[in-house]
Write an enzyme that holds these catalytic residues in place. Structure first.
Site, PDB file in Angstrom:
ATOM      1  N   CYS A 194       0.819  -1.212   0.000  1.00 56.80           N
ATOM      2  CA  CYS A 194       0.000   0.000   0.000  1.00 56.80           C
ATOM      3  C   CYS A 194       0.852   1.260   0.000  1.00 56.80           C
ATOM      4  O   CYS A 194       0.433   2.302  -0.502  1.00 56.80           O
ATOM      5  CB  CYS A 194      -0.900   0.047   1.233  1.00 56.80           C
ATOM      6  SG  CYS A 194      -1.971  -1.367   1.475  1.00 56.80           S
ATOM      7  N   ALA A 195       2.030   1.177   0.603  1.00 52.39           N
ATOM      8  CA  ALA A 195       2.880   2.355   0.809  1.00 52.39           C
ATOM      9  C   ALA A 195       3.890   2.565  -0.305  1.00 52.39           C
ATOM     10  O   ALA A 195       4.705   3.486  -0.226  1.00 52.39           O
ATOM     11  CB  ALA A 195       3.607   2.235   2.143  1.00 52.39           C
TER      12      ALA A 195
END
Length: 397
Positions: free
Chosen positions: A383-384
């Protein structure tokens, strides 16, 4: 006994974050970004692109994550209103993650100008900090999704709207546009709304997605699954879309695919599986439904899919895990020569997961990174991060 799977990123929906909702401004054609832009029509659909054809018409397609990268993009979490007293710990995790990836390939971290020096100090000289306004750390969702082809690199702007107006996103809604403009990369504005974490490709024509995060009125009101699928094929150069039901309304992403099932390589997928003693709930049901779909379909090349189970850790054994903790190893990131895997502090399952993922990605060094602060907000390593692939016919910068 296993803790029931938490509601992913629900922490970010609380209190001030909801009060601070802000819609991203409309996008328009701008020659300063060095490339073509699709101008949104009055109904929210995209009119004809200005300057060049769409991605598929230009012969572009989205490469698999395992293909060579020019760099990885990340973002520095900016808002206390979102993270509260967890913000220092989250920033510590982001810095450690950026440093780990920088051991394999260049990392560019987006940070607000007034926070850039702090980010540089935390990340060190191995990480480049680019001063650009952002709201949060979820670069996979807010940044562009890159496609390559005979005409070079382009970035798909999926019109990030805060996962369906669940979180403030005035700056994140413009992050893809601004990033592409900075590098002079062609921008293609999608006629649909969604996030990079909501798509998974094998690089050979197959895409996986959940209906819950795309065929949803909070992103694409009035659009059918067939219409969204047609946009995927046009934008990303895929030939087949494998759909899963997913889970709507239980987490901020509405069940992104990158926490449910991933491609390890063409023909092989890795599936998040709750521990056997996890009480039945919407998440165990989603995993089982995904298993059924995978067992009854083929990919774009006609291959039967090999499914590898990736067990989750017992959240009750994870130090500091709360109800919003995303306890999954599936949200890992593949970079040049390496694979970055979560470490939660449960040695047995941490090591088991690292072994499974390492076997799925032979020839890459497995690096485990502690991300418990990020996971407490319901997200993970994938996600990052957002990869910029090497454009066709070029070499990494």
């Amino acid at each position: 006994m296993a803790h029931p799977r938490p509601s992913r990123r629900s922490l970010l929906q609380s209190g001030a974050a909801l009060a601070a909702l802000a819609l991203a401004g409309g996008c328009s054609s701008d020659s300063s970004d060095g490339g073509a832009v699709e101008q949104p029509g009055p109904s929210g659909t995209a009119a004809a692109p200005t300057g060049s054809a769409t991605a598929a018409a230009a012969g572009r397609a989205m490469p698999a994550e395992s293909r060579p990268h020019t760099r990885t993009f990340m973002a520095w979490p900016a808002l206390e209103e979102v993270w509260g007293d967890q913000l220092p710990g989250v920033r510590q995790d982001i810095a450690a993650l950026a440093q780990a990836i920088a051991g394999f390939e260049p990392v560019v971290l987006l940070a607000r100008p007034d926070q850039a020096d702090q980010a540089r100090q935390a990340c060190g000289s191995s990480v480049e900090v680019l001063e650009l306004m952002v709201d949060d750390l979820w670069a996979r969702d807010t940044g562009p999704t890159f496609v390559t082809g005979p005409q070079g690199l382009a970035g798909i702007d999926f019109n990030f709207n805060g996962w369906g107006d669940k979180q403030t996103h005035a700056n994140d809604g413009q992050a893809a546009r601004n990033l592409l403009a900075h590098y002079g990369i062609t921008r293609v504005q999608a006629p649909i709304t969604g996030e990079g974490g909501g798509i998974e490709v094998d690089g050979e024509g197959t895409l996986m997605a959940t209906e819950s995060s795309w065929v949803n009125d909070n992103r694409n009101p009035g659009k059918s699954r067939d219409q969204i699928e047609a946009s995927f094929k046009e934008l990303l150069g895929v030939e087949k879309v494998i759909w899963f039901k997913g889970v709507a309304g239980q987490d901020i992403t509405d069940c992104h695919i990158d926490a449910l099932v991933r491609f390890a390589e063409p023909g092989t997928v890795v599936l998040h599986r709750p521990t056997p003693d996890t009480p039945p709930d919407v998440w165990t049901t989603a995993s089982q439904q995904a298993l059924q779909v995978l067992g009854s379909t083929t990919d774009a090349r006609g291959r039967t899919l090999k499914v590898v189970d990736l067990p989750e850790p017992d959240a009750e054994q994870i130090p500091g895990a709360g109800k919003n903790f995303l306890a999954t190893y599936l949200n890992y990131y593949v970079c040049d020569g390496g694979v970055i895997v979560p470490r939660f502090g449960v040695r047995a399952t941490d090591d088991e997961a690292a072994g499974i993922i390492g076997d799925l990605h032979p020839g890459r060094k497995v690096t485990q990174v502690s991300i418990n602060h990020i996971a407490a907000g319901g997200g993970g390593i994938h996600c990052a991060t957002q990869q910029q692939p090497v454009a066709s016919g070029s070499t990494p910068a």
